[in-house]
Design a protein around this motif. Structure first.
Motif, PDB file in Angstrom:
ATOM      1  N   ARG A 116       3.370   1.679   1.162  1.00  0.00           N
ATOM      2  CA  ARG A 116       3.786   0.373   1.656  1.00  0.00           C
ATOM      3  C   ARG A 116       2.547  -0.352   2.187  1.00  0.00           C
ATOM      4  NH1 ARG A 116       8.893   1.937   5.589  1.00  0.00           N
ATOM      5  NH2 ARG A 116      10.111   3.179   4.082  1.00  0.00           N
ATOM      6  N   PRO A 117       2.647  -1.659   2.364  1.00  0.00           N
ATOM      7  CA  PRO A 117       1.479  -2.397   2.869  1.00  0.00           C
ATOM      8  C   PRO A 117       0.957  -1.884   4.206  1.00  0.00           C
ATOM      9  CG  PRO A 117       3.081  -3.920   1.953  1.00  0.00           C
ATOM     10  CD  PRO A 117       3.740  -2.569   1.958  1.00  0.00           C
ATOM     11  N   ASP A 118       1.857  -1.436   5.108  1.00  0.00           N
ATOM     12  CA  ASP A 118       1.372  -0.975   6.409  1.00  0.00           C
ATOM     13  C   ASP A 118       0.602   0.333   6.295  1.00  0.00           C
ATOM     14  OD1 ASP A 118       3.951  -0.233   5.668  1.00  0.00           O
ATOM     15  OD2 ASP A 118       4.654   0.112   7.707  1.00  0.00           O
ATOM     16  N   LEU A 119       0.921   1.175   5.307  1.00  0.00           N
ATOM     17  CA  LEU A 119       0.109   2.377   5.079  1.00  0.00           C
ATOM     18  C   LEU A 119      -1.284   1.983   4.608  1.00  0.00           C
ATOM     19  CD1 LEU A 119       0.995   5.745   3.505  1.00  0.00           C
ATOM     20  CD2 LEU A 119      -0.856   4.440   2.469  1.00  0.00           C
ATOM     21  N   LEU A 120      -1.363   1.032   3.686  1.00  0.00           N
ATOM     22  CA  LEU A 120      -2.663   0.582   3.195  1.00  0.00           C
ATOM     23  C   LEU A 120      -3.491  -0.022   4.321  1.00  0.00           C
ATOM     24  CD1 LEU A 120      -1.460  -0.923  -0.168  1.00  0.00           C
ATOM     25  CD2 LEU A 120      -3.033   0.985   0.071  1.00  0.00           C
ATOM     26  N   GLU A 121      -2.839  -0.764   5.200  1.00  0.00           N
ATOM     27  CA  GLU A 121      -3.561  -1.365   6.325  1.00  0.00           C
ATOM     28  C   GLU A 121      -4.073  -0.289   7.278  1.00  0.00           C
ATOM     29  OE1 GLU A 121      -2.836  -4.593   9.963  1.00  0.00           O
ATOM     30  OE2 GLU A 121      -1.212  -4.114   8.561  1.00  0.00           O
ATOM     31  N   ALA A 122      -3.224   0.705   7.565  1.00  0.00           N
ATOM     32  CA  ALA A 122      -3.636   1.779   8.470  1.00  0.00           C
ATOM     33  C   ALA A 122      -4.777   2.590   7.870  1.00  0.00           C
ATOM     34  CB  ALA A 122      -2.445   2.681   8.784  1.00  0.00           C
ATOM     35  N   ALA A 123      -4.681   2.875   6.571  1.00  0.00           N
ATOM     36  CA  ALA A 123      -5.739   3.627   5.902  1.00  0.00           C
ATOM     37  C   ALA A 123      -7.050   2.846   5.922  1.00  0.00           C
ATOM     38  CB  ALA A 123      -5.326   3.952   4.471  1.00  0.00           C
ATOM     39  N   GLU A 124      -6.977   1.548   5.647  1.00  0.00           N
ATOM     40  CA  GLU A 124      -8.196   0.731   5.658  1.00  0.00           C
ATOM     41  C   GLU A 124      -8.824   0.708   7.049  1.00  0.00           C
ATOM     42  OE1 GLU A 124      -9.728  -3.758   4.412  1.00  0.00           O
ATOM     43  OE2 GLU A 124      -7.571  -3.301   4.478  1.00  0.00           O
ATOM     44  N   ASN A 125      -7.999   0.593   8.066  1.00  0.00           N
ATOM     45  CA  ASN A 125      -8.512   0.586   9.433  1.00  0.00           C
ATOM     46  C   ASN A 125      -9.177   1.911   9.802  1.00  0.00           C
ATOM     47  OD1 ASN A 125      -7.601  -2.024   9.823  1.00  0.00           O
ATOM     48  ND2 ASN A 125      -5.678  -1.405  10.785  1.00  0.00           N
ATOM     49  N   ALA A 126      -8.700   2.995   9.166  1.00  0.00           N
ATOM     50  CA  ALA A 126      -9.272   4.321   9.424  1.00  0.00           C
ATOM     51  C   ALA A 126     -10.449   4.633   8.509  1.00  0.00           C
ATOM     52  CB  ALA A 126      -8.188   5.388   9.264  1.00  0.00           C
ATOM     53  N   THR A 129       4.712  -2.639 -14.801  1.00  0.00           N
ATOM     54  CA  THR A 129       5.001  -3.519 -13.665  1.00  0.00           C
ATOM     55  C   THR A 129       4.609  -2.861 -12.355  1.00  0.00           C
ATOM     56  OG1 THR A 129       7.295  -2.699 -13.638  1.00  0.00           O
ATOM     57  CG2 THR A 129       6.859  -4.754 -14.832  1.00  0.00           C
ATOM     58  N   GLN A 130       4.842  -1.558 -12.247  1.00  0.00           N
ATOM     59  CA  GLN A 130       4.443  -0.846 -11.032  1.00  0.00           C
ATOM     60  C   GLN A 130       2.927  -0.727 -10.934  1.00  0.00           C
ATOM     61  OE1 GLN A 130       6.721   2.781 -11.544  1.00  0.00           O
ATOM     62  NE2 GLN A 130       8.350   2.036 -10.213  1.00  0.00           N
ATOM     63  N   MET A 131       2.270  -0.535 -12.071  1.00  0.00           N
ATOM     64  CA  MET A 131       0.804  -0.494 -12.064  1.00  0.00           C
ATOM     65  C   MET A 131       0.236  -1.778 -11.474  1.00  0.00           C
ATOM     66  SD  MET A 131       0.094   1.040 -15.880  1.00  0.00           S
ATOM     67  CE  MET A 131       0.530   2.701 -16.368  1.00  0.00           C
ATOM     68  N   ARG A 132       0.747  -2.918 -11.945  1.00  0.00           N
ATOM     69  CA  ARG A 132       0.258  -4.207 -11.448  1.00  0.00           C
ATOM     70  C   ARG A 132       0.551  -4.356  -9.960  1.00  0.00           C
ATOM     71  NH1 ARG A 132      -1.507  -9.238 -12.666  1.00  0.00           N
ATOM     72  NH2 ARG A 132      -1.754  -8.774 -14.883  1.00  0.00           N
ATOM     73  N   THR A 133       1.732  -3.928  -9.535  1.00  0.00           N
ATOM     74  CA  THR A 133       2.094  -4.030  -8.115  1.00  0.00           C
ATOM     75  C   THR A 133       1.088  -3.291  -7.245  1.00  0.00           C
ATOM     76  OG1 THR A 133       4.459  -4.291  -8.555  1.00  0.00           O
ATOM     77  CG2 THR A 133       3.836  -3.425  -6.398  1.00  0.00           C
ATOM     78  N   PHE A 134       0.760  -2.065  -7.627  1.00  0.00           N
ATOM     79  CA  PHE A 134      -0.152  -1.279  -6.783  1.00  0.00           C
ATOM     80  C   PHE A 134      -1.588  -1.778  -6.890  1.00  0.00           C
ATOM     81  CE2 PHE A 134       3.434   1.741  -7.167  1.00  0.00           C
ATOM     82  CZ  PHE A 134       3.709   1.845  -5.813  1.00  0.00           C
ATOM     83  N   ALA A 135      -1.964  -2.303  -8.045  1.00  0.00           N
ATOM     84  CA  ALA A 135      -3.294  -2.904  -8.159  1.00  0.00           C
ATOM     85  C   ALA A 135      -3.394  -4.106  -7.225  1.00  0.00           C
ATOM     86  CB  ALA A 135      -3.565  -3.312  -9.600  1.00  0.00           C
ATOM     87  N   GLU A 136      -2.363  -4.932  -7.189  1.00  0.00           N
ATOM     88  CA  GLU A 136      -2.374  -6.107  -6.319  1.00  0.00           C
ATOM     89  C   GLU A 136      -2.320  -5.722  -4.846  1.00  0.00           C
ATOM     90  OE1 GLU A 136       0.959  -8.225  -7.877  1.00  0.00           O
ATOM     91  OE2 GLU A 136      -0.217  -9.227  -9.449  1.00  0.00           O
ATOM     92  N   MET A 137      -1.705  -4.572  -4.540  1.00  0.00           N
ATOM     93  CA  MET A 137      -1.657  -4.108  -3.151  1.00  0.00           C
ATOM     94  C   MET A 137      -3.017  -3.615  -2.669  1.00  0.00           C
ATOM     95  SD  MET A 137       2.021  -2.106  -3.096  1.00  0.00           S
ATOM     96  CE  MET A 137       1.884  -1.581  -1.377  1.00  0.00           C
ATOM     97  N   GLY A 138      -3.878  -3.215  -3.610  1.00  0.00           N
ATOM     98  CA  GLY A 138      -5.221  -2.814  -3.218  1.00  0.00           C
ATOM     99  C   GLY A 138      -5.456  -1.329  -3.110  1.00  0.00           C
ATOM    100  N   VAL A 139      -4.663  -0.495  -3.815  1.00  0.00           N
ATOM    101  CA  VAL A 139      -4.959   0.941  -3.802  1.00  0.00           C
ATOM    102  C   VAL A 139      -6.284   1.184  -4.516  1.00  0.00           C
ATOM    103  CG1 VAL A 139      -2.497   1.505  -3.776  1.00  0.00           C
ATOM    104  CG2 VAL A 139      -3.737   1.467  -5.965  1.00  0.00           C
ATOM    105  N   ARG A 140      -6.924   2.302  -4.216  1.00  0.00           N
ATOM    106  CA  ARG A 140      -8.239   2.592  -4.793  1.00  0.00           C
ATOM    107  C   ARG A 140      -8.146   3.239  -6.162  1.00  0.00           C
ATOM    108  NH1 ARG A 140     -12.839   1.024  -6.076  1.00  0.00           N
ATOM    109  NH2 ARG A 140     -14.678   2.240  -5.517  1.00  0.00           N
ATOM    110  N   SER A 141      -7.072   3.986  -6.422  1.00  0.00           N
ATOM    111  CA  SER A 141      -6.911   4.648  -7.722  1.00  0.00           C
ATOM    112  C   SER A 141      -5.438   4.758  -8.054  1.00  0.00           C
ATOM    113  CB  SER A 141      -7.542   6.043  -7.696  1.00  0.00           C
ATOM    114  OG  SER A 141      -7.200   6.775  -8.860  1.00  0.00           O
ATOM    115  N   ILE A 142      -5.146   4.634  -9.340  1.00  0.00           N
ATOM    116  CA  ILE A 142      -3.797   4.850  -9.860  1.00  0.00           C
ATOM    117  C   ILE A 142      -3.876   5.979 -10.877  1.00  0.00           C
ATOM    118  CG2 ILE A 142      -1.902   3.885 -11.201  1.00  0.00           C
ATOM    119  CD1 ILE A 142      -2.694   1.120 -10.121  1.00  0.00           C
TER     120      ILE A 142
END
Length: 248
Positions: free
Chosen positions: A187-197, A210-223
């Protein structure tokens, strides 16, 4: 525009057999940046690609990789497991990175010794490390980079924010550079917490575009995906869209 995530080829990608040299080759040819395989050690310390310890033997019985020598496996297994070293050399020789998904603690030292022998510490990282194994890797092979495999039970037993906080704390305590987790937990809050850490987020296993694009747009480092060609095409489209946007 966000950087597109690394494309990680799940073992057995593109319809190939799991934990095979063919899987690594097809993954790279299809556009992977990272190749993932499952790693186990034989009784005499040879590293092989295998998810399970138990393998069928030619005489109709079963044997354990951890309880047999490499020579015994080659002589008795219906399909002897693929040795890691030639696949690792192929992946690194192609300019890619290998994700070694460690399936047993007895693989840690042999992996460390092989990586040191080949000088591949900057081309390899470990996954398959929940908190106890991540700590063990820090003790036995501190030079090796590793992801923390998140404890899915933590998300079932506590609130989402508490589970995220705990996983980030454990990753940092074990010297991990990121979190490795199933995509349904992201979820976005996990990505924010991870980035802060200061932690990267690697997600698995995403096979729908469609899920690939969603996670790419969310900013994960690897799929991680079995459909490497689909994710690679999405990356090409992503880059073209970014090029067009920069013209305006």
């Amino acid at each position: 525009m966000k950087q597109f995530p690394f494309i990680t080829a799940h073992t057995g990608c593109m319809g190939t057999p799991d934990n095979s040299a063919e899987s690594a080759r097809f993954g790279i040819e299809s556009g992977a940046d990272i190749v993932e395989d499952d790693i186990r050690a034989t009784r005499d310390g040879f590293l092989v690609l295998s998810h399970d310890d138990i393998v069928p033997l030619a005489d109709g019985t079963e044997g354990g990789i951890s309880g047999m020598t490499m020579a015994e496996l080659e002589a008795r297994a219906v399909r002897p497991p693929q040795p890691l070293e030639p696949v690792l050399k192929f992946v690194v020789g192609a300019g890619k990175i290998m994700n070694l998904d460690i399936k047993s603690d007895d693989s840690i030292l042999p992996v460390s010794e092989l990586i040191d022998k080949l000088g591949f510490a900057d081309r390899v990282f470990l996954s398959g490390c929940e908190y106890p194994r991540a700590l063990l890797v820090s003790q036995r092979a501190p030079r090796l980079r590793k992801l923390l495999n998140v404890d899915v039970r933590a998300f079932l037993d506590s609130s989402y924010p508490e589970a995220v906080r705990r996983q980030c704390e454990e990753a940092l305590a074990a010297g991990c550079f990121g979190l490795n987790l199933p995509f349904r937990l992201v979820r976005p809050d996990l990505l924010e917490a991870a980035e802060n850490a200061g932690l990267e987020v690697y997600v698995w296993t995403v096979d729908e575009e469609t899920q690939m694009r969603t996670f790419a747009e969310m900013g994960v480092r690897s799929i991680t995906t079995r459909c490497v060609d689909v994710l690679a095409q999405l990356k090409r489209n992503w880059i073209r869209e970014g090029d067009h946007a920069s013209e305006y």
